[in-house]
Structures are given as structure tokens and as C-alpha cells.
Design an enzyme around this catalytic site. Structure first.
Site, PDB file in Angstrom:
ATOM      1  CG  ASP A 179      38.909  45.912  43.179  1.00 55.27           C
ATOM      2  OD1 ASP A 179      38.251  46.008  42.131  1.00 55.27           O
ATOM      3  OD2 ASP A 179      39.634  46.819  43.613  1.00 55.27           O
ATOM      4  N   GLY A 180      38.027  43.371  40.837  1.00 49.43           N
ATOM      5  CA  GLY A 180      38.554  43.018  39.522  1.00 49.43           C
ATOM      6  C   GLY A 180      39.720  43.894  39.090  1.00 49.43           C
ATOM      7  CD  GLU A 217      29.989  40.537  40.582  1.00 44.21           C
ATOM      8  OE1 GLU A 217      30.154  40.754  39.368  1.00 44.21           O
ATOM      9  OE2 GLU A 217      29.566  41.409  41.370  1.00 44.21           O
ATOM     10  CG  HIS A 276      34.410  44.412  36.591  1.00 42.71           C
ATOM     11  ND1 HIS A 276      35.692  44.534  36.119  1.00 42.71           N
ATOM     12  CD2 HIS A 276      34.279  45.360  37.560  1.00 42.71           C
ATOM     13  CE1 HIS A 276      36.308  45.511  36.772  1.00 42.71           C
ATOM     14  NE2 HIS A 276      35.473  46.023  37.655  1.00 42.71           N
ATOM     15  CG  HIS A 320      27.525  38.710  26.004  1.00 48.96           C
ATOM     16  ND1 HIS A 320      26.333  38.856  26.664  1.00 48.96           N
ATOM     17  CD2 HIS A 320      28.499  38.931  26.943  1.00 48.96           C
ATOM     18  CE1 HIS A 320      26.562  39.135  27.944  1.00 48.96           C
ATOM     19  NE2 HIS A 320      27.868  39.189  28.130  1.00 48.96           N
ATOM     20  CB  SER A 369      31.241  37.600  30.142  1.00 46.48           C
ATOM     21  OG  SER A 369      31.170  38.111  31.456  1.00 46.48           O
ATOM     22  CG  ASP A 428      31.260  44.076  31.149  1.00 43.16           C
ATOM     23  OD1 ASP A 428      30.981  45.237  30.793  1.00 43.16           O
ATOM     24  OD2 ASP A 428      30.424  43.149  31.177  1.00 43.16           O
TER      25      ASP A 428
HETATM   26  C1  LIG Z   1      28.455  44.967  33.638  1.00 47.69           C
HETATM   27  S1  LIG Z   1      28.380  43.825  34.943  1.00 47.69           S
HETATM   28  C2  LIG Z   1      29.255  42.440  34.341  1.00 47.69           C
HETATM   29  C3  LIG Z   1      28.559  41.639  33.289  1.00 47.69           C
HETATM   30  C4  LIG Z   1      29.305  40.434  32.799  1.00 47.69           C
HETATM   31  N1  LIG Z   1      30.694  40.744  32.468  1.00 47.69           N
HETATM   32  C5  LIG Z   1      28.629  39.847  31.590  1.00 47.69           C
HETATM   33  O1  LIG Z   1      28.982  40.223  30.463  1.00 47.69           O
HETATM   34  O2  LIG Z   1      27.758  39.004  31.759  1.00 47.69           O
HETATM   35  C6  LIG Z   1      29.525  44.477  36.102  1.00 47.69           C
HETATM   36  C7  LIG Z   1      29.684  43.640  37.360  1.00 47.69           C
HETATM   37  O3  LIG Z   1      30.813  44.121  38.085  1.00 47.69           O
HETATM   38  C8  LIG Z   1      30.562  43.970  39.473  1.00 47.69           C
HETATM   39  N2  LIG Z   1      31.518  44.842  40.152  1.00 47.69           N
HETATM   40  C9  LIG Z   1      31.407  46.157  40.470  1.00 47.69           C
HETATM   41  N3  LIG Z   1      32.579  46.622  40.962  1.00 47.69           N
HETATM   42  C10 LIG Z   1      33.454  45.578  40.928  1.00 47.69           C
HETATM   43  C11 LIG Z   1      34.823  45.433  41.262  1.00 47.69           C
HETATM   44  N4  LIG Z   1      35.535  46.473  41.716  1.00 47.69           N
HETATM   45  N5  LIG Z   1      35.397  44.234  41.079  1.00 47.69           N
HETATM   46  C12 LIG Z   1      34.695  43.175  40.611  1.00 47.69           C
HETATM   47  N6  LIG Z   1      33.384  43.248  40.277  1.00 47.69           N
HETATM   48  C13 LIG Z   1      32.773  44.434  40.419  1.00 47.69           C
HETATM   49  C14 LIG Z   1      29.104  44.315  39.616  1.00 47.69           C
HETATM   50  O4  LIG Z   1      28.554  43.736  40.771  1.00 47.69           O
HETATM   51  C15 LIG Z   1      28.520  43.707  38.316  1.00 47.69           C
HETATM   52  O5  LIG Z   1      28.056  42.403  38.554  1.00 47.69           O
END
Ligand SMILES: C[S@@+](CC[C@H](N)C(=O)[O-])C[C@H]1O[C@@H](n2cnc3c(N)ncnc32)[C@H](O)[C@@H]1O
Length: 277
Positions: free
Chosen positions: A134-135, A109, A41, A18, A91, A155
Site C-alpha cells: 500500500d503506497g 504497487e 502508486h 510525466h 513514472s 499518483d
Molecule cells: C494512476 S496509476 C499510476 C500510474 C503511474 N504513477 C504512472 O505515472 O505511470 C495508479 C496505480 O495505483 C495502484 N494502486 C491502487 N491503490 C493502491 C495503493 N493503495 N497502493 C499502491 N498502489 C495502488 C493501481 O493499481 C494503479 O496501478
């Protein structure tokens, strides 16, 4: 999908990611032209630290808990935003705080509950779009942004063993569609071998006509990364780093280590150029 970011919010690796994210967004905003950030993500957006999952693990005490009082100069911007936002900002909340009226934020997400929380957080906000999708797939579908300027944060939770290499494929997909974009991808550092392999794969991805260029990696580790079962450090690989990244980011990394490190053997920081401009 078992990973829930709420358990880890505000820990040392969140602080590293961050603090650098804030620097990157400030750098993009140096020019008045609009930009868009894609957060592939995104998580739940913001997190309580004194209750619920974050309170149960207490990880934040070794992270933002050590920065809140009298932060060193290079961290005052990030820590000031955290203080100002109340709950610990993920984020999306940090990015939203730094958008100007001409900028936008797109969050992806996949987890239904976190996506719902994020939707409620930004309900009625015309500058923010939230997708439960899906990210990885969004990197192909949502780039380039209409503004043709922007930052892509990747992320993932690293639940799958191959996720560190999905970073390379994801960066390639995104970069093919948005070559002027700034891409930042976070990765865990547990032991050396996967990080060495990631660096090698990124160097390899620079070869050929459609190869990636201008890649650096910023890393911080709290101890010698030799225990594969432990998060010993973390890194952020950045494609197209903005002007002054290589000069200013080492100062931020060193300040973070000074506060978050516990003087264990082998702690350190690094800024590695992986591929030339
Ligand atoms: C490390 S966390 C993200 C934290 C966020 N970027 C932050 O800095 O505050 C990863 C997130 O990705 C989500 N996630 C997992 N697989 C995913 C996908 N294929 N596409 C989008 N989100 C996904 C999870 O549910 C989780 O909330």
C-alpha cells in the site's frame, strides 16, 4: 481495485504529469549528491500503445500522439525520453531513465499483476526496489530515504470518493518524516468544487507548528471544469518545489495546452501558490 492504468497510458493527463516529473527529476539531479525517488502508486512501469488496453481506448491519440512530432522546445526532454524508451514509459520507467549511478528508485504497487510486471521490468536492477504494498502506508514506513534527498510521487487512481483528501493526509505523513523532500501529488480536475476543497485543505494543513509549508499547484484543463463525469483537466500539487519551478513550469503547461487543447471554451493553465515558503 478496478483501475488499470494501461487503459489511460499516454493520455493528456499522463503527459502533464510525466512532463513535470521529468522536470522535477532533472532539477534534483542538478546537484551531484545522491537522491531516491519513492513512487507510491507506480503502475506497471511502461505500456504498449498500439495494442491491448491503450489501443482499445485510444486515449493516447489526444495525448502523447499529439506531441511526438516536432515537440515544442520545453517538451523535447520529455518527448525524447518517450521516443528513446520505446513503449510508453510510466513514472517508474521515466524515473529509472534519469537515475544516475548514485541514485535509487522505490516503487510501490498494490495490484498483483502490475506489481509482477514491474518486478520483471526491474529484475536484477540494484538501483530499483519494487514492493507490492500500500503506497499510503509506505509514506509512513519508507521515508525518509537513506540519502535524505529525494522526490515522492503520489499518483493514486481516485477510485474512492475521499481519495482527493487522502492526498492531504498522505502529504502530511510523508512530510513529517521527510521535511526536506520534494512531494508531488497528481489529482483529477472534473469540476471546480473538489479542487477548491483540496486547495483549502492544503492551506489548512499549513496551520500550526507541524504545518506543511511551501506548496504550489500546477494545473491544466482542456475545458471549463463543470462536468463531474468527465476528466476535464488535472493538477500536480508540489511541496518544496525546486528552484525555478514557478518560472519554468508555466511554460511547460502552456506548451502542453497549445498541443493537447482542442480550443474548447474555458481551457487554461494555472500555477497557484497555496502556501508560502
Ligand atoms: C494512476 S496509476 C499510476 C500510474 C503511474 N504513477 C504512472 O505515472 O505511470 C495508479 C496505480 O495505483 C495502484 N494502486 C491502487 N491503490 C493502491 C495503493 N493503495 N497502493 C499502491 N498502489 C495502488 C493501481 O493499481 C494503479 O496501478
Amino acid at each position: 481495485m478496478n483501475y488499470r492504468h494501461a487503459f489511460h497510458a499516454g493520455n493528456f493527463s499522463d503527459c502533464m504529469k510525466h512532463a513535470l516529473l521529468v522536470w522535477l527529476l532533472r532539477a534534483i539531479a542538478r546537484k551531484p549528491a545522491p537522491f531516491c525517488m519513492l513512487d507510491t502508486h507506480a503502475g506497471a512501469g511502461r505500456y504498449a500503445l498500439d495494442a491491448g488496453p491503450a489501443a482499445r481506448t485510444g486515449e493516447w491519440h489526444g495525448g502523447i500522439g499529439r506531441l511526438l512530432d516536432d515537440p515544442p522546445g520545453v517538451l523535447t526532454d520529455y518527448v525524447g525520453l518517450v521516443r528513446g524508451l520505446g513503449l510508453y514509459p510510466g513514472s517508474p520507467a521515466l524515473a529509472r531513465a534519469l537515475l544516475r549511478p548514485q541514485d535509487c528508485l522505490t516503487c510501490c504497487e498494490l495490484h498483483a499483476e502490475d506489481a509482477g510486471t514491474l518486478r520483471r521490468l526491474f529484475a536484477g536492477d540494484a538501483q530499483v526496489a519494487v514492493h507490492q504494498r500500500d503506497g499510503w502506508e509506505a509514506l509512513g514506513a519508507l521515508l525518509p530515504p537513506r540519502e535524505r534527498r529525494g522526490l515522492v510521487l503520489i499518483d493514486p487512481p481516485y477510485e474512492q470518493p475521499d481519495e482527493i483528501f487522502r492526498i492531504v493526509a498522505g502529504l502530511r505523513t510523508g512530510w513529517m518524516r521527510f521535511r526536506s523532500g520534494i512531494f508531488a501529488a497528481w489529482y483529477p480536475i472534473k469540476h471546480r468544487a473538489p479542487v477548491r476543497d483540496l486547495h483549502a485543505a492544503l492551506r489548512q494543513a499549513s496551520l500550526g507548528e507541524a504545518g506543511l509549508s511551501d506548496i504550489v499547484a500546477a494545473e491544466l484543463w482542456l475545458r471549463e471544469p463543470v462536468d463531474a463525469a468527465r476528466l476535464n483537466g488535472c493538477g500536480l500539487v508540489v511541496v518544496n518545489p525546486p528552484y525555478l519551478f514557478t518560472e519554468e513550469i508555466p511554460l511547460i503547461l502552456d506548451a502542453l495546452l497549445q498541443r493537447l487543447g482542442t480550443r474548447e471554451t474555458g481551457e487554461g493553465t494555472a500555477l497557484v501558490r497555496l502556501v508560502d515558503e
